[in-house]
Design an enzyme around this catalytic site. Structure first.
Site, short mmCIF file in Angstrom:
data_model
loop_
_atom_site.label_atom_id
_atom_site.label_comp_id
_atom_site.label_asym_id
_atom_site.label_seq_id
_atom_site.Cartn_x
_atom_site.Cartn_y
_atom_site.Cartn_z
N SER A 215 0.86 -1.18 0.00
CA SER A 215 0.00 0.00 0.00
C SER A 215 0.90 1.23 0.00
O SER A 215 2.09 1.14 0.33
CB SER A 215 -0.89 0.00 1.25
OG SER A 215 -1.48 1.26 1.47
N TYR B 1 -2.82 -0.59 10.38
CA TYR B 1 -2.68 -0.89 8.95
C TYR B 1 -1.34 -0.41 8.44
O TYR B 1 -0.64 -1.12 7.71
CB TYR B 1 -3.83 -0.22 8.20
CG TYR B 1 -3.88 -0.49 6.72
CD1 TYR B 1 -4.50 -1.63 6.23
CD2 TYR B 1 -3.33 0.40 5.80
CE1 TYR B 1 -4.56 -1.88 4.86
CE2 TYR B 1 -3.40 0.17 4.43
CZ TYR B 1 -4.01 -0.98 3.97
OH TYR B 1 -4.07 -1.21 2.62
#
Length: 256
Positions: free
Chosen positions: A147, A160
């Protein structure tokens, strides 16, 4: 001449692929010729996605297995079943992930562990079990879906961010140990991708304006933008690429 990007005859397992980016990546791999194995926890949604792709690419080229990616015994059993039915797994895409939005001072240890387990430990468990089968063959591709949060941080998504940052170094660790045996392990780091699951962010005028202003390409990414790099890393065209994370983010991580 056969294209170096042709995946005909290769078996690809994509975790977390019953919807969203994972499903799009699976379809892209099938378009390049791969035989697919979809994975998810919701058996009803997984079957629906499998049936839809089977209608496009053929019943014999799309399978599905529901298993928990952090349960190593379940993973091992699923991989044994896949290879018995379809042949050796040539490509693994570790895509399964989960988000949790809450300030770090408020995040429960349970939620912290859930996010780390799904985004990081799951990639380790499925990656290791798949590698155990690839290493004796001296061939295989593992692609970890990272990501922009592999490189950047925003408030309220600390677990995350920690998991995706660690996933880059897990990719490097896998490379350090397995590249000498013929495996290629790389990552793809999508930016902000417009999907059904991010529609609420697109609809948020302030957030949407921030994304457009922060991204040099001046747009959200699409799932199609992510497919090409994954197909490349799954193919023979990337045989000397190892330990890399390719950012597909419209330039977001290249500028301040």
């Amino acid at each position: 001449m056969t294209s170096a990007f042709d995946l005909t005859g290769r078996v690809a397992l994509v975790t977390g692929s019953s919807r969203g980016i994972g499903l799009a990546l699976a379809a892209g791999l099938a378009e390049a010729g791969a035989t697919l194995v979809l994975n998810g926890m919701d058996e009803h949604r997984l079957k629906a996605s499998r049936d839809a792709l089977a209608a496009r690419f053929g019943e014999d080229r799309v399978a599905a297995r529901a298993f928990d990616i952090v349960d190593e015994d379940a993973v091992a059993q699923a991989l044994t079943s896949i290879e018995a039915d379809l042949g050796a797994i040539d490509v693994l895409v570790n895509n399964a992930g989960v988000q949790h939005r809450e300030p770090l001072v408020d995040v429960s240890l349970q939620d912290w562990r859930r996010v780390l387990d799904t985004n990081l430990t799951g990639a380790f468990v499925v990656g290791r079990q798949t590698a155990l089968r690839m290493l004796p063959r001296h061939a295989g591709k593992i692609i970890n879906i990272c990501s922009v949060q592999t490189d950047l941080a925003r408030p309220t998504i600390g677990p995350y961010t920690a998991a995706k940052g660690a996933l880059r170094n897990l990719t490097r660790a896998m490379t350090a140990e397995w590249a000498g045996e013929g495996l290629q392990i790389n990552g793809v780091a999508p930016g902000y991708i417009h999907t059904e699951m991010t529609q609420n962010l697109v609809d948020d005028e302030a957030f949407n304006s921030w994304i457009l202003g922060r991204t040099p390409a001046r747009r959200w990414g699409t799932v199609a933008d992510v497919v090409g790099p994954v197909v490349w890393l799954a193919s023979s065209a990337s045989d000397y690429v190892n330990g890399q994370v390719v950012f597909v983010d419209g330039g977001m991580t290249a500028v301040v």
